[in-house]
Motif scaffolding. Sequence first.
Motif, PDB file in Angstrom:
ATOM      1  N   PHE A  38      27.910  63.008  58.521  1.00 43.63           N
ATOM      2  CA  PHE A  38      29.077  62.201  58.886  1.00 43.63           C
ATOM      3  C   PHE A  38      29.082  61.931  60.397  1.00 43.63           C
ATOM      4  CE2 PHE A  38      33.527  61.708  60.160  1.00 43.63           C
ATOM      5  CZ  PHE A  38      33.951  60.712  59.301  1.00 43.63           C
ATOM      6  N   ALA A  39      28.812  62.969  61.183  1.00 40.30           N
ATOM      7  CA  ALA A  39      28.784  62.819  62.644  1.00 40.30           C
ATOM      8  C   ALA A  39      27.664  61.864  63.061  1.00 40.30           C
ATOM      9  CB  ALA A  39      28.608  64.177  63.307  1.00 40.30           C
ATOM     10  N   ALA A  40      26.507  61.994  62.444  1.00 43.60           N
ATOM     11  CA  ALA A  40      25.387  61.102  62.769  1.00 43.60           C
ATOM     12  C   ALA A  40      25.763  59.660  62.455  1.00 43.60           C
ATOM     13  CB  ALA A  40      24.140  61.515  61.992  1.00 43.60           C
ATOM     14  N   ASP A  41      26.438  59.444  61.337  1.00 45.45           N
ATOM     15  CA  ASP A  41      26.862  58.082  60.979  1.00 45.45           C
ATOM     16  C   ASP A  41      27.887  57.567  61.973  1.00 45.45           C
ATOM     17  OD1 ASP A  41      26.943  55.755  59.296  1.00 45.45           O
ATOM     18  OD2 ASP A  41      28.846  56.493  58.487  1.00 45.45           O
ATOM     19  N   SER A  42      28.829  58.407  62.353  1.00 46.09           N
ATOM     20  CA  SER A  42      29.859  58.008  63.318  1.00 46.09           C
ATOM     21  C   SER A  42      29.256  57.609  64.659  1.00 46.09           C
ATOM     22  CB  SER A  42      30.850  59.145  63.529  1.00 46.09           C
ATOM     23  OG  SER A  42      31.527  59.427  62.333  1.00 46.09           O
ATOM     24  N   LYS A  43      28.143  58.235  65.040  1.00 51.53           N
ATOM     25  CA  LYS A  43      27.470  57.927  66.307  1.00 51.53           C
ATOM     26  C   LYS A  43      26.504  56.752  66.188  1.00 51.53           C
ATOM     27  CE  LYS A  43      27.669  62.718  67.797  1.00 51.53           C
ATOM     28  NZ  LYS A  43      26.884  63.946  68.015  1.00 51.53           N
ATOM     29  N   GLY A  44      26.403  56.173  64.971  1.00 47.10           N
ATOM     30  CA  GLY A  44      25.516  55.030  64.778  1.00 47.10           C
ATOM     31  C   GLY A  44      24.051  55.411  64.710  1.00 47.10           C
ATOM     32  N   LEU A  45      23.767  56.652  64.373  1.00 48.61           N
ATOM     33  CA  LEU A  45      22.387  57.131  64.343  1.00 48.61           C
ATOM     34  C   LEU A  45      21.672  56.840  63.024  1.00 48.61           C
ATOM     35  CD1 LEU A  45      22.934  60.601  66.070  1.00 48.61           C
ATOM     36  CD2 LEU A  45      22.151  58.451  67.110  1.00 48.61           C
ATOM     37  N   LEU A  46      22.414  56.385  62.037  1.00 49.40           N
ATOM     38  CA  LEU A  46      21.816  56.094  60.733  1.00 49.40           C
ATOM     39  C   LEU A  46      21.570  54.592  60.589  1.00 49.40           C
ATOM     40  CD1 LEU A  46      24.034  58.409  58.480  1.00 49.40           C
ATOM     41  CD2 LEU A  46      21.795  58.914  59.495  1.00 49.40           C
ATOM     42  N   SER A  47      20.597  54.258  59.781  1.00 49.97           N
ATOM     43  CA  SER A  47      20.261  52.858  59.538  1.00 49.97           C
ATOM     44  C   SER A  47      21.485  52.115  59.007  1.00 49.97           C
ATOM     45  CB  SER A  47      19.122  52.780  58.521  1.00 49.97           C
ATOM     46  OG  SER A  47      18.904  51.448  58.135  1.00 49.97           O
ATOM     47  N   GLN A  48      21.689  50.917  59.508  1.00 58.47           N
ATOM     48  CA  GLN A  48      22.852  50.120  59.102  1.00 58.47           C
ATOM     49  C   GLN A  48      22.775  49.685  57.633  1.00 58.47           C
ATOM     50  OE1 GLN A  48      25.716  49.549  60.903  1.00 58.47           O
ATOM     51  NE2 GLN A  48      24.749  51.115  62.168  1.00 58.47           N
ATOM     52  N   ASP A  49      21.566  49.597  57.079  1.00 66.46           N
ATOM     53  CA  ASP A  49      21.453  49.165  55.681  1.00 66.46           C
ATOM     54  C   ASP A  49      21.469  50.344  54.699  1.00 66.46           C
ATOM     55  OD1 ASP A  49      18.966  50.117  56.405  1.00 66.46           O
ATOM     56  OD2 ASP A  49      17.839  48.545  55.383  1.00 66.46           O
ATOM     57  N   LEU A  50      21.697  51.562  55.191  1.00 66.79           N
ATOM     58  CA  LEU A  50      21.785  52.750  54.341  1.00 66.79           C
ATOM     59  C   LEU A  50      23.120  52.762  53.606  1.00 66.79           C
ATOM     60  CD1 LEU A  50      20.641  55.552  53.493  1.00 66.79           C
ATOM     61  CD2 LEU A  50      21.861  56.491  55.481  1.00 66.79           C
ATOM     62  N   LYS A  51      23.052  52.866  52.293  1.00 70.74           N
ATOM     63  CA  LYS A  51      24.278  53.013  51.506  1.00 70.74           C
ATOM     64  C   LYS A  51      24.878  54.372  51.849  1.00 70.74           C
ATOM     65  CE  LYS A  51      26.079  52.766  46.849  1.00 70.74           C
ATOM     66  NZ  LYS A  51      25.806  52.626  45.433  1.00 70.74           N
TER      67      LYS A  51
END
Length: 117
Positions: free
Chosen positions: A72-85
């Motif tokens: 969740f934290a990684a997603d909040s920081k924009g560290l995950l691919s934008q096209d990842l469901k």
Amino acid sequence: MKHLEGNSHMGQTERSPQTEQTERIMQMERSLDRASQAVMRLSAALDEYAEAQDALRQLSDYYGSDAWKHDFAADSKGLLSQDLKRGVLSEDAVWNLLEDVRDLKERMREIVTVNPK
């Protein structure tokens, strides 16, 4: 007018016991068909639900865990691919699913405890 006397059912068609019996059997056949189809659909749905139990346990264990918090934290920081469901990272998706499971268990409990007669 004598031909009308004694016939209080004028204009009404009398139903024979055989007609009533035929109608009753037809109604019971409709009930049998409806109930049989519902039982077959429910059985298939329960098979599918049983097969999903491992996935539900995994989600329940993951939700709120350290791994989930890290993801969740990684997603909040924009560290995950934008096209990842990433519905699993929403704060409501897994919670709502688990609540739905609790509600379904309660509904099934209520249905099976009702005496049909």
